[in-house]
Design an enzyme around this catalytic site. Structure first.
Site, PDB file in Angstrom:
ATOM      1  N   GLU A  59       0.828  -1.213   0.000  1.00 43.82           N
ATOM      2  CA  GLU A  59       0.000   0.000   0.000  1.00 43.82           C
ATOM      3  C   GLU A  59       0.865   1.266   0.000  1.00 43.82           C
ATOM      4  O   GLU A  59       0.750   2.126   0.889  1.00 43.82           O
ATOM      5  CB  GLU A  59      -0.949  -0.017   1.202  1.00 43.82           C
ATOM      6  CG  GLU A  59      -1.930  -1.170   1.137  1.00 43.82           C
ATOM      7  CD  GLU A  59      -3.026  -1.115   2.197  1.00 43.82           C
ATOM      8  OE1 GLU A  59      -2.788  -0.525   3.263  1.00 43.82           O
ATOM      9  OE2 GLU A  59      -4.119  -1.660   1.962  1.00 43.82           O
ATOM     10  N   GLU A 114      -5.300  -8.382  -1.158  1.00 44.65           N
ATOM     11  CA  GLU A 114      -6.020  -8.174   0.101  1.00 44.65           C
ATOM     12  C   GLU A 114      -7.474  -7.859  -0.207  1.00 44.65           C
ATOM     13  O   GLU A 114      -7.757  -7.011  -1.067  1.00 44.65           O
ATOM     14  CB  GLU A 114      -5.456  -6.999   0.907  1.00 44.65           C
ATOM     15  CG  GLU A 114      -4.159  -7.273   1.602  1.00 44.65           C
ATOM     16  CD  GLU A 114      -3.726  -6.126   2.512  1.00 44.65           C
ATOM     17  OE1 GLU A 114      -4.594  -5.486   3.143  1.00 44.65           O
ATOM     18  OE2 GLU A 114      -2.512  -5.891   2.578  1.00 44.65           O
TER      19      GLU A 114
END
Ligand code: BG6
Length: 488
Positions: free
Chosen positions: A192, A387
């Protein structure tokens, strides 16, 4: 005729974790402290409207190191994967995992980040984990940096704001590539990476308060530039050391919708999405997109680059794009509307068509299809959903069973949309749901925010046996994998 899912026969089904949220053993076998080890637990009542507990200051870090505070740090103990990895991997094998996403805790390998020599005990731990996965033919998917910067890099250099950290990171990457070549084929550089603009300490080990005279954005985008260069350099290294390696970037993809059809709202959503996709644009296209020029100008941001940086970005793009997807958000410029609270994103307004999780995240399976198609059209590269999942409270029944239809419902709806996207022509490599085994929450350090198919007996105060047990979703996901996504 046999029904076909659209998923390739080698589709990589599995689950995803991060070292700091599962391993524990934070100071064992030579490991140094990482950024996650100084993030204290804050009870819900004190967390505030955005429901996040991740900020620290340098005074706090020094007080922790001097033993002057008495807080609790759940990420130091995780769920004790360090000692229980064999049991956990056996459960993943029973689920039928083809892939397991984990991160290497950088401070286990280089305890201070800038050490001359790596820590052999740390290297050995991951050797053992990879060997255990191999026993079951589970491919590791390894993140090099998942919110766990060695703390000494913050204290000495202020983390990724300092260009020197690029060198320490490439040395760490080179060390683990040489050690694990032949064992690990799939790599991710920064988890991320876009989150550095929201949480510079968690994602970059950067203490903004220590850089007076600069705005948070000025600091974060400079840190991001250093990470971009580092990501490209380690992609190059990975290919040199492991010719069959596949390296991906990773962003938190938060799809933004306009709240109304007013052109200003359409633009607002597009702008939000561009700022999000900036991070994959650089990794995939190898250059800064021109739409950022104006944003940088208006926010008084001048990225300090060295000669050669642009060439590095250009020459070493990633092989595939990976991302997390949990929710969409809705934005508006048109007056006051009910806000969504608790989802870490300030300003997002409530989307009346979507349900909201107990943590304020708006659940949007169809958005996943939108995101997949967008990525595919924008880059034409293979995609990997690394994810996705629902953080929820679970209840253990008297007989020990755990019924979690809400989790099955969330995941099946997302996988259904993923299946549609594949039928639309999207090149999807795999899917690793977040937290296949309950783990410590990244944003809140809670244990009660559970994502797993496997229940872990531990509460928010760190009490419990740590015993593992199977939820209803365990049997459901096992069947999803066994039927390659035919039966949801
Ligand atoms: C992603 C992170 O943002 O979301 C994970 O990469 C994190 O580390 C996951 O755990 C879910 O967030 P949370 O706050 O519910 O743990």
């Amino acid at each position: 005729m046999k029904k076909t899912t659209g998923f390739t026969p080698h589709f990589l089904w599995g689950g995803a974790t991060a070292a700091n949220q599962i391993e524990g053993a934070y100071d064992k076998d030579g490991k140094g402290l990482s950024s996650a080890d100084v993030v204290k637990y804050i009870p819900k009542e004190e967390r505030g409207i955005q429901n996040v507990a991740m900020d620290v200051t340098s005074d706090y870090i020094e007080a922790v190191l001097a033993g002057k505070v008495n807080d609790r740090y759940p990420k130091r103990d995780g769920i004790d994967f360090y000692h229980r990895y064999k049991e956990d991997i056996a459960l993943f094998a029973e689920l039928g995992f083809k892939v397991f996403r984990l991160s290497i805790n950088w401070a286990r390998i280089f305890p201070n980040g800038d050490d001359a020599q790596p820590n052999e005990a740390g290297l050995k731990f991951y050797d053992d984990v990879f060997d255990e996965l191999k026993k079951y033919d589970i491919e590791p998917l390894v993140t090099l940096a998942h919110y766990e910067t060695p703390l000494e890099l913050t204290r000495k250099y202020n983390g990724w704001y300092n260009r020197r950290v690029i060198g320490f990171f490439t040395k760490y990457a080179e060390t683990v590539f040489n050690r694990y070549k032949g064992k690990v084929k799939y790599w991710l550089t920064f988890n991320e990476i876009n989150v550095i603009t929201h949480f510079p300490f968690a994602a970059g080990g950067i203490l903004v308060d220590n850089i007076p005279g600069k705005t948070k954005d000025q600091i974060a985008y400079q840190g991001a530039h250093h990470q971009f260069v580092a990501s490209a350099l380690v992609t190059k290294l990975a290919h040199e050391i492991m010719p069959d390696a596949q390296v991906g970037c990773m962003i938190a993809r938060t799809l933004a919708y306009p709240h109304t059809n007013h052109p200003d709202d359409i633009f607002e959503a597009q702008h939000y999405n561009d700022l999000n996709l900036f991070f994959t644009d650089v990794h995939a296209k190898g250059e800064y997109p021109t739409y950022m020029n104006r944003f940088f100008e208006e926010n008084d941001i001048t990225i300090e680059k060295e000669i050669g940086d642009d060439e590095i970005l250009k020459h070493y793009p990633v092989d595939f794009i990976s991302f997390s997807y949990y929710m969409s958000i809705t934005v508006t410029t048109q007056g006051e509307h009910e806000k969504v609270t608790g989802n870490m994103i300030s300003g997002a307004v409530k989307n009346e068509y979507l349900e909201t999780s107990d943590w304020g995240w708006q659940i949007d399976p169809k958005g996943l299809r939108v995101v997949l198609r967008d990525f595919h059209n924008r880059y034409g590269k293979p995609l990997f959903i690394v994810e996705n999942g629902l953080g929820a409270f679970d209840k253990v029944e008297e007989d020990g069973s755990i019924h979690d239809p809400y989790r099955i419902n969330y995941l099946s709806k997302h996988i259904e949309q993923m299946k549609e996207a594949v039928k639309d022509g999207v090149d999807l490599m795999g899917y690793t749901s977040w937290g296949p085994i309950d783990l410590i929450s990244m944003s809140t350090s809670e244990m009660s925010k559970r994502y797993g198919f496997i229940y872990v007996d531990q509460d928010d105060d760190g009490n419990g046996t740590l015993n593992r047990s199977k939820k209803d979703s365990f049997y459901w996901y096992k069947n999803v994998i066994a039927t390659n996504g035919d039966e949801l």
